[in-house]
Design a protein around this motif. Structure first.
Motif, PDB file in Angstrom:
ATOM      1  N   SER A 194      30.451  88.404 -27.867  1.00  0.00           N
ATOM      2  CA  SER A 194      30.059  89.759 -27.487  1.00  0.00           C
ATOM      3  C   SER A 194      30.094  90.702 -28.694  1.00  0.00           C
ATOM      4  CB  SER A 194      30.980  90.271 -26.387  1.00  0.00           C
ATOM      5  OG  SER A 194      30.656  91.589 -26.044  1.00  0.00           O
ATOM      6  N   LYS A 195      31.147  90.582 -29.499  1.00  0.00           N
ATOM      7  CA  LYS A 195      31.262  91.419 -30.693  1.00  0.00           C
ATOM      8  C   LYS A 195      30.093  91.158 -31.643  1.00  0.00           C
ATOM      9  CE  LYS A 195      34.335  92.614 -34.466  1.00  0.00           C
ATOM     10  NZ  LYS A 195      35.611  92.342 -35.129  1.00  0.00           N
ATOM     11  N   ALA A 196      29.774  89.889 -31.864  1.00  0.00           N
ATOM     12  CA  ALA A 196      28.654  89.545 -32.752  1.00  0.00           C
ATOM     13  C   ALA A 196      27.336  90.095 -32.193  1.00  0.00           C
ATOM     14  CB  ALA A 196      28.575  88.028 -32.936  1.00  0.00           C
ATOM     15  N   PHE A 197      27.180  90.054 -30.870  1.00  0.00           N
ATOM     16  CA  PHE A 197      25.968  90.569 -30.237  1.00  0.00           C
ATOM     17  C   PHE A 197      25.860  92.078 -30.422  1.00  0.00           C
ATOM     18  CE2 PHE A 197      23.385  91.911 -26.603  1.00  0.00           C
ATOM     19  CZ  PHE A 197      22.298  91.062 -26.738  1.00  0.00           C
ATOM     20  N   GLN A 198      26.990  92.789 -30.249  1.00  0.00           N
ATOM     21  CA  GLN A 198      26.991  94.246 -30.423  1.00  0.00           C
ATOM     22  C   GLN A 198      26.663  94.629 -31.862  1.00  0.00           C
ATOM     23  OE1 GLN A 198      30.814  95.474 -28.990  1.00  0.00           O
ATOM     24  NE2 GLN A 198      30.288  95.067 -26.850  1.00  0.00           N
ATOM     25  N   VAL A 199      27.209  93.888 -32.812  1.00  0.00           N
ATOM     26  CA  VAL A 199      26.910  94.148 -34.224  1.00  0.00           C
ATOM     27  C   VAL A 199      25.423  93.942 -34.483  1.00  0.00           C
ATOM     28  CG1 VAL A 199      27.271  93.264 -36.573  1.00  0.00           C
ATOM     29  CG2 VAL A 199      29.234  93.650 -35.067  1.00  0.00           C
ATOM     30  N   LEU A 200      24.875  92.933 -33.860  1.00  0.00           N
ATOM     31  CA  LEU A 200      23.459  92.626 -34.050  1.00  0.00           C
ATOM     32  C   LEU A 200      22.567  93.807 -33.675  1.00  0.00           C
ATOM     33  CD1 LEU A 200      21.086  90.618 -34.511  1.00  0.00           C
ATOM     34  CD2 LEU A 200      21.381  89.956 -32.121  1.00  0.00           C
ATOM     35  N   GLU A 227      23.798  83.969 -32.308  1.00  0.00           N
ATOM     36  CA  GLU A 227      23.217  82.788 -31.679  1.00  0.00           C
ATOM     37  C   GLU A 227      24.145  81.585 -31.813  1.00  0.00           C
ATOM     38  OE1 GLU A 227      18.805  80.923 -31.377  1.00  0.00           O
ATOM     39  OE2 GLU A 227      19.558  81.261 -33.410  1.00  0.00           O
ATOM     40  N   ASP A 228      24.728  81.408 -33.011  1.00  0.00           N
ATOM     41  CA  ASP A 228      25.677  80.305 -33.219  1.00  0.00           C
ATOM     42  C   ASP A 228      26.878  80.440 -32.284  1.00  0.00           C
ATOM     43  OD1 ASP A 228      25.267  79.946 -36.840  1.00  0.00           O
ATOM     44  OD2 ASP A 228      24.079  79.188 -35.149  1.00  0.00           O
ATOM     45  N   ARG A 229      27.439  81.638 -32.181  1.00  0.00           N
ATOM     46  CA  ARG A 229      28.603  81.859 -31.303  1.00  0.00           C
ATOM     47  C   ARG A 229      28.232  81.673 -29.828  1.00  0.00           C
ATOM     48  NH1 ARG A 229      33.113  83.943 -33.832  1.00  0.00           N
ATOM     49  NH2 ARG A 229      32.772  84.665 -35.951  1.00  0.00           N
ATOM     50  N   HIS A 230      27.034  82.110 -29.471  1.00  0.00           N
ATOM     51  CA  HIS A 230      26.575  81.945 -28.090  1.00  0.00           C
ATOM     52  C   HIS A 230      26.457  80.456 -27.741  1.00  0.00           C
ATOM     53  CE1 HIS A 230      24.479  82.718 -24.366  1.00  0.00           C
ATOM     54  NE2 HIS A 230      23.527  81.890 -24.747  1.00  0.00           N
ATOM     55  N   HIS A 231      25.852  79.693 -28.622  1.00  0.00           N
ATOM     56  CA  HIS A 231      25.724  78.255 -28.370  1.00  0.00           C
ATOM     57  C   HIS A 231      27.088  77.580 -28.333  1.00  0.00           C
ATOM     58  CE1 HIS A 231      21.316  78.320 -29.909  1.00  0.00           C
ATOM     59  NE2 HIS A 231      21.406  78.643 -28.639  1.00  0.00           N
ATOM     60  N   TYR A 232      27.991  77.983 -29.207  1.00  0.00           N
ATOM     61  CA  TYR A 232      29.343  77.421 -29.207  1.00  0.00           C
ATOM     62  C   TYR A 232      30.057  77.750 -27.886  1.00  0.00           C
ATOM     63  CZ  TYR A 232      34.141  76.455 -30.566  1.00  0.00           C
ATOM     64  OH  TYR A 232      35.420  75.970 -30.613  1.00  0.00           O
ATOM     65  N   SER A 233      29.904  78.989 -27.436  1.00  0.00           N
ATOM     66  CA  SER A 233      30.517  79.410 -26.178  1.00  0.00           C
ATOM     67  C   SER A 233      29.999  78.565 -25.007  1.00  0.00           C
ATOM     68  CB  SER A 233      30.216  80.890 -25.930  1.00  0.00           C
ATOM     69  OG  SER A 233      30.610  81.294 -24.648  1.00  0.00           O
ATOM     70  N   GLN A 234      28.705  78.393 -24.952  1.00  0.00           N
ATOM     71  CA  GLN A 234      28.111  77.606 -23.870  1.00  0.00           C
ATOM     72  C   GLN A 234      28.555  76.144 -23.947  1.00  0.00           C
ATOM     73  OE1 GLN A 234      26.274  78.820 -21.220  1.00  0.00           O
ATOM     74  NE2 GLN A 234      27.048  80.701 -22.104  1.00  0.00           N
ATOM     75  N   PRO A 237      42.095  81.311 -21.513  1.00  0.00           N
ATOM     76  CA  PRO A 237      42.327  82.139 -22.707  1.00  0.00           C
ATOM     77  C   PRO A 237      41.423  81.794 -23.898  1.00  0.00           C
ATOM     78  CG  PRO A 237      44.412  81.351 -21.814  1.00  0.00           C
ATOM     79  CD  PRO A 237      43.320  80.685 -21.043  1.00  0.00           C
ATOM     80  N   GLU A 238      41.246  80.526 -24.196  1.00  0.00           N
ATOM     81  CA  GLU A 238      40.415  80.141 -25.333  1.00  0.00           C
ATOM     82  C   GLU A 238      38.962  80.550 -25.120  1.00  0.00           C
ATOM     83  OE1 GLU A 238      38.930  76.178 -27.771  1.00  0.00           O
ATOM     84  OE2 GLU A 238      40.490  75.984 -26.263  1.00  0.00           O
ATOM     85  N   LEU A 239      38.471  80.329 -23.914  1.00  0.00           N
ATOM     86  CA  LEU A 239      37.087  80.694 -23.628  1.00  0.00           C
ATOM     87  C   LEU A 239      36.902  82.210 -23.600  1.00  0.00           C
ATOM     88  CD1 LEU A 239      36.175  77.987 -20.995  1.00  0.00           C
ATOM     89  CD2 LEU A 239      35.603  78.049 -23.418  1.00  0.00           C
ATOM     90  N   LYS A 240      37.924  82.936 -23.160  1.00  0.00           N
ATOM     91  CA  LYS A 240      37.851  84.404 -23.204  1.00  0.00           C
ATOM     92  C   LYS A 240      37.716  84.870 -24.647  1.00  0.00           C
ATOM     93  CE  LYS A 240      40.063  86.614 -19.359  1.00  0.00           C
ATOM     94  NZ  LYS A 240      41.253  87.325 -18.879  1.00  0.00           N
ATOM     95  N   ARG A 241      38.490  84.258 -25.539  1.00  0.00           N
ATOM     96  CA  ARG A 241      38.430  84.617 -26.953  1.00  0.00           C
ATOM     97  C   ARG A 241      37.042  84.324 -27.524  1.00  0.00           C
ATOM     98  NH1 ARG A 241      38.292  81.872 -31.288  1.00  0.00           N
ATOM     99  NH2 ARG A 241      38.895  79.912 -30.300  1.00  0.00           N
ATOM    100  N   ILE A 242      36.493  83.164 -27.185  1.00  0.00           N
ATOM    101  CA  ILE A 242      35.171  82.773 -27.677  1.00  0.00           C
ATOM    102  C   ILE A 242      34.105  83.744 -27.162  1.00  0.00           C
ATOM    103  CG2 ILE A 242      33.386  80.992 -27.503  1.00  0.00           C
ATOM    104  CD1 ILE A 242      35.727  78.930 -27.447  1.00  0.00           C
ATOM    105  N   ARG A 243      34.190  84.115 -25.878  1.00  0.00           N
ATOM    106  CA  ARG A 243      33.214  85.058 -25.323  1.00  0.00           C
ATOM    107  C   ARG A 243      33.349  86.430 -25.957  1.00  0.00           C
ATOM    108  NH1 ARG A 243      34.492  82.269 -20.619  1.00  0.00           N
ATOM    109  NH2 ARG A 243      35.923  83.886 -19.945  1.00  0.00           N
TER     110      ARG A 243
END
Length: 109
Positions: free
Chosen positions: A36-42, A58-65, A26-32
């Motif tokens: 994804s939302k930040a990427f779409q906004v971009l 980019e920050d959220r992507h690195h945090y997710s990874q 669940p936590e990782l789903k939320r992070i992803r």
């Protein structure tokens, strides 16, 4: 040291199982989803004003990874400990006829 194929297959199967479970965490789903939302906004309107959006994505992507890698690492540590305990507690792996001699001479010997 070459590992037997059955051992490599068992380890790969375990890694695949853990990776699949992580995908549904669940936590990782939320992070992803946030990533994804930040990427779409971009890419919603590619102009200079959205360049800060790229930094956020980019920050959220690195945090997710990093979060996924941390969970993989911790699961690997747990699996390694369980394997070591199982191997050490398995009596067939050790020769019971081998005795350990004391380094100190006991009185009378």
């Amino acid at each position: 040291m070459n590992l037997p194929s059955w051992f490599r297959e068992a380890i790969q199967g375990r890694l695949d199982d853990v990776a699949a479970r992580i995908q549904h965490h669940p936590e990782l789903k939320r992070i992803r989803a946030e990533e994804s939302k930040a990427f779409q906004v971009l890419f919603a309107g590619m102009d200079v004003q959205h360049m800060p959006g790229f930094a956020e994505w980019e920050d959220r992507h690195h945090y997710s990874q990093a979060a996924m890698n941390e969970r993989l690492y911790l699961q690997g540590m747990e699996d390694g400990i369980q394997l070591a305990v199982a191997l050490l507690s398995h009596s067939d792996l050790f020769d019971d006829t081998t005795s350990v001699k004391s380094e100190h001479n006991e009185p009378g010997t």
